[in-house]
Design a protein around this motif. Structure first.
Motif, mmCIF file in Angstrom:
data_model
loop_
_atom_site.group_PDB
_atom_site.id
_atom_site.type_symbol
_atom_site.label_atom_id
_atom_site.label_comp_id
_atom_site.label_asym_id
_atom_site.label_seq_id
_atom_site.Cartn_x
_atom_site.Cartn_y
_atom_site.Cartn_z
ATOM 1 N N LEU A 187 -32.676 21.494 -25.783
ATOM 2 C CA LEU A 187 -32.523 20.261 -26.551
ATOM 3 C C LEU A 187 -32.082 20.604 -27.969
ATOM 4 O O LEU A 187 -32.629 21.520 -28.587
ATOM 5 N N TYR A 188 -31.094 19.864 -28.454
ATOM 6 C CA TYR A 188 -30.606 20.011 -29.827
ATOM 7 C C TYR A 188 -30.798 18.679 -30.526
ATOM 8 O O TYR A 188 -30.455 17.622 -29.975
ATOM 9 N N GLN A 189 -31.351 18.717 -31.735
ATOM 10 C CA GLN A 189 -31.524 17.508 -32.518
ATOM 11 C C GLN A 189 -31.051 17.743 -33.951
ATOM 12 O O GLN A 189 -31.143 18.870 -34.459
ATOM 13 N N LEU A 190 -30.579 16.687 -34.564
ATOM 14 C CA LEU A 190 -30.214 16.767 -35.971
ATOM 15 C C LEU A 190 -31.494 16.817 -36.797
ATOM 16 O O LEU A 190 -32.402 15.995 -36.598
ATOM 17 N N VAL B 287 -38.825 25.882 -22.841
ATOM 18 C CA VAL B 287 -37.791 24.929 -23.241
ATOM 19 C C VAL B 287 -37.270 25.356 -24.610
ATOM 20 O O VAL B 287 -38.039 25.444 -25.570
ATOM 21 N N PRO B 288 -35.968 25.631 -24.707
ATOM 22 C CA PRO B 288 -35.390 25.942 -26.013
ATOM 23 C C PRO B 288 -35.082 24.666 -26.792
ATOM 24 O O PRO B 288 -34.544 23.709 -26.234
ATOM 25 N N LEU B 289 -35.435 24.674 -28.061
ATOM 26 C CA LEU B 289 -35.186 23.545 -28.958
ATOM 27 C C LEU B 289 -34.591 24.079 -30.244
ATOM 28 O O LEU B 289 -35.114 25.030 -30.824
ATOM 29 N N MET B 290 -33.489 23.475 -30.670
ATOM 30 C CA MET B 290 -32.906 23.861 -31.957
ATOM 31 C C MET B 290 -32.569 22.609 -32.751
ATOM 32 O O MET B 290 -32.177 21.591 -32.189
ATOM 33 N N LEU B 291 -32.752 22.711 -34.052
ATOM 34 C CA LEU B 291 -32.385 21.651 -34.970
ATOM 35 C C LEU B 291 -31.238 22.136 -35.844
ATOM 36 O O LEU B 291 -31.165 23.325 -36.157
ATOM 37 N N GLY B 292 -30.368 21.228 -36.209
ATOM 38 C CA GLY B 292 -29.250 21.599 -37.052
ATOM 39 C C GLY B 292 -28.747 20.438 -37.878
ATOM 40 O O GLY B 292 -29.161 19.296 -37.697
ATOM 41 N N ALA B 293 -27.828 20.751 -38.778
ATOM 42 C CA ALA B 293 -27.319 19.751 -39.717
ATOM 43 C C ALA B 293 -26.257 18.845 -39.123
ATOM 44 O O ALA B 293 -26.036 17.747 -39.612
ATOM 45 N N GLY B 294 -25.587 19.294 -38.084
ATOM 46 C CA GLY B 294 -24.525 18.489 -37.492
ATOM 47 C C GLY B 294 -24.379 18.765 -36.010
ATOM 48 O O GLY B 294 -24.968 19.721 -35.482
ATOM 49 N N PRO B 295 -23.581 17.955 -35.344
ATOM 50 C CA PRO B 295 -23.455 18.067 -33.893
ATOM 51 C C PRO B 295 -22.639 19.271 -33.409
ATOM 52 O O PRO B 295 -22.612 19.554 -32.220
ATOM 53 N N HIS C 249 -23.169 22.308 -33.290
ATOM 54 C CA HIS C 249 -23.909 23.384 -32.626
ATOM 55 C C HIS C 249 -24.793 22.855 -31.496
ATOM 56 O O HIS C 249 -25.778 23.496 -31.122
ATOM 57 N N ALA C 250 -24.443 21.721 -30.943
ATOM 58 C CA ALA C 250 -25.278 21.070 -29.933
ATOM 59 C C ALA C 250 -25.522 21.929 -28.692
ATOM 60 O O ALA C 250 -26.536 21.762 -28.018
ATOM 61 N N LEU C 251 -24.644 22.846 -28.394
ATOM 62 C CA LEU C 251 -24.830 23.696 -27.219
ATOM 63 C C LEU C 251 -25.613 24.980 -27.518
ATOM 64 O O LEU C 251 -25.897 25.757 -26.610
ATOM 65 N N ALA C 252 -25.971 25.207 -28.762
ATOM 66 C CA ALA C 252 -26.651 26.448 -29.143
ATOM 67 C C ALA C 252 -27.932 26.715 -28.360
ATOM 68 O O ALA C 252 -28.154 27.849 -27.921
ATOM 69 N N PRO C 253 -28.808 25.728 -28.147
ATOM 70 C CA PRO C 253 -30.032 26.042 -27.391
ATOM 71 C C PRO C 253 -29.726 26.512 -25.967
ATOM 72 O O PRO C 253 -30.357 27.429 -25.458
ATOM 73 N N GLU C 254 -28.745 25.898 -25.365
ATOM 74 C CA GLU C 254 -28.393 26.211 -23.971
ATOM 75 C C GLU C 254 -27.627 27.526 -23.858
ATOM 76 O O GLU C 254 -27.865 28.312 -22.939
ATOM 77 N N LEU C 255 -26.718 27.763 -24.778
ATOM 78 C CA LEU C 255 -25.848 28.942 -24.676
ATOM 79 C C LEU C 255 -26.403 30.193 -25.349
ATOM 80 O O LEU C 255 -26.045 31.302 -24.973
ATOM 81 N N LEU C 256 -27.275 30.034 -26.340
ATOM 82 C CA LEU C 256 -27.742 31.189 -27.106
ATOM 83 C C LEU C 256 -29.217 31.513 -26.904
ATOM 84 O O LEU C 256 -29.581 32.678 -26.760
ATOM 85 N N LEU C 257 -30.060 30.502 -26.876
ATOM 86 C CA LEU C 257 -31.492 30.757 -26.775
ATOM 87 C C LEU C 257 -31.981 30.815 -25.331
ATOM 88 O O LEU C 257 -32.764 31.694 -24.964
ATOM 89 N N LYS C 258 -31.516 29.923 -24.494
ATOM 90 C CA LYS C 258 -31.977 29.888 -23.102
ATOM 91 C C LYS C 258 -31.718 31.194 -22.357
ATOM 92 O O LYS C 258 -32.609 31.671 -21.636
ATOM 93 N N PRO C 259 -30.545 31.824 -22.481
ATOM 94 C CA PRO C 259 -30.335 33.094 -21.761
ATOM 95 C C PRO C 259 -31.338 34.189 -22.127
ATOM 96 O O PRO C 259 -31.731 34.983 -21.270
ATOM 97 N N VAL C 260 -31.762 34.234 -23.366
ATOM 98 C CA VAL C 260 -32.762 35.233 -23.782
ATOM 99 C C VAL C 260 -34.099 34.936 -23.104
ATOM 100 O O VAL C 260 -34.771 35.853 -22.611
ATOM 101 N N LEU C 261 -34.479 33.676 -23.054
ATOM 102 C CA LEU C 261 -35.732 33.303 -22.406
ATOM 103 C C LEU C 261 -35.713 33.659 -20.920
ATOM 104 O O LEU C 261 -36.694 34.183 -20.385
ATOM 105 N N VAL C 262 -34.589 33.416 -20.281
ATOM 106 C CA VAL C 262 -34.439 33.777 -18.864
ATOM 107 C C VAL C 262 -34.512 35.288 -18.696
ATOM 108 O O VAL C 262 -35.168 35.794 -17.780
ATOM 109 N N GLU C 263 -33.880 36.030 -19.574
ATOM 110 C CA GLU C 263 -33.914 37.500 -19.520
ATOM 111 C C GLU C 263 -35.342 38.031 -19.620
ATOM 112 O O GLU C 263 -35.674 39.078 -19.040
ATOM 113 N N LEU C 264 -36.188 37.299 -20.317
ATOM 114 C CA LEU C 264 -37.584 37.716 -20.481
ATOM 115 C C LEU C 264 -38.479 37.222 -19.338
ATOM 116 O O LEU C 264 -39.677 37.465 -19.343
#
Length: 163
Positions: free
Chosen positions: A133-136, A99-107, A109-124
């Protein structure tokens, strides 16, 4: 369900680590092991470091792995990337529910875990049956999104992890 929280925050004992452990617990983990990547230090810049090799094996032996990062320059940290580079393409995370989880300062980048981190995990080779999941970072402790996410996705994650 045995879980590991892999945290790519350059600050030890970060909010990101806390959020990752909270997520694993909310998803039903019996125990949550923490891999705070900053503690692996320069061993991540290459191959063969015994502590890094042990951390890779720890992730591979888990039922559930939370890969957590703060949002840096609109993506996950280089620290997490260095660790992910230690896994073989297509098979390195085979059989691990991730499960990709990212925290950030504002909304923004809410798609960052799904669009940036998840594809790498699937590739592996990870199994990723739920969205990221993205949380402030300023509100993750009281964020009702965590309970909503866990209520919706923990049955799926538990079922897949049990296979």
């Amino acid at each position: 369900m045995r879980a590991v929280a892999v945290v790519g925050n350059p600050k030890p004992a970060s909010r990101t680590a806390d959020a990752a452990q909270r997520l694993a617990t909310a998803l039903g983990a019996d125990e949550v092991e923490l891999i705070d990547l900053i503690e692996l230090g320069p061993g991540l810049i290459g191959w063969g470091d015994e502590n890094v090799t042990a951390a890779v094996a720890q992730v591979q032996a888990s039922d559930l792995a939370i890969f957590a990062s703060p949002t840096f320059k609109a993506t996950y940290t280089g620290l997490l990337k260095l660790f992910l580079d230690q896994f073989a393409t297509a098979t390195g995370l085979e059989g691990v529910v991730a499960v990709p989880l990212m925290l950030g300062a504002g909304p923004g980048h809410a798609l960052a875990p799904e669009l940036l981190l998840k594809p790498v995990l699937v590739e592996l080779g990870a199994i990723t049956p739920a969205p990221g999941l993205y949380q402030l970072d300023s509100a993750y402790v009281d964020d009702p999104k965590l309970a909503e996410y866990a209520a919706r996705w923990s049955p799926v994650i538990k079922a897949v992890a049990a296979l």
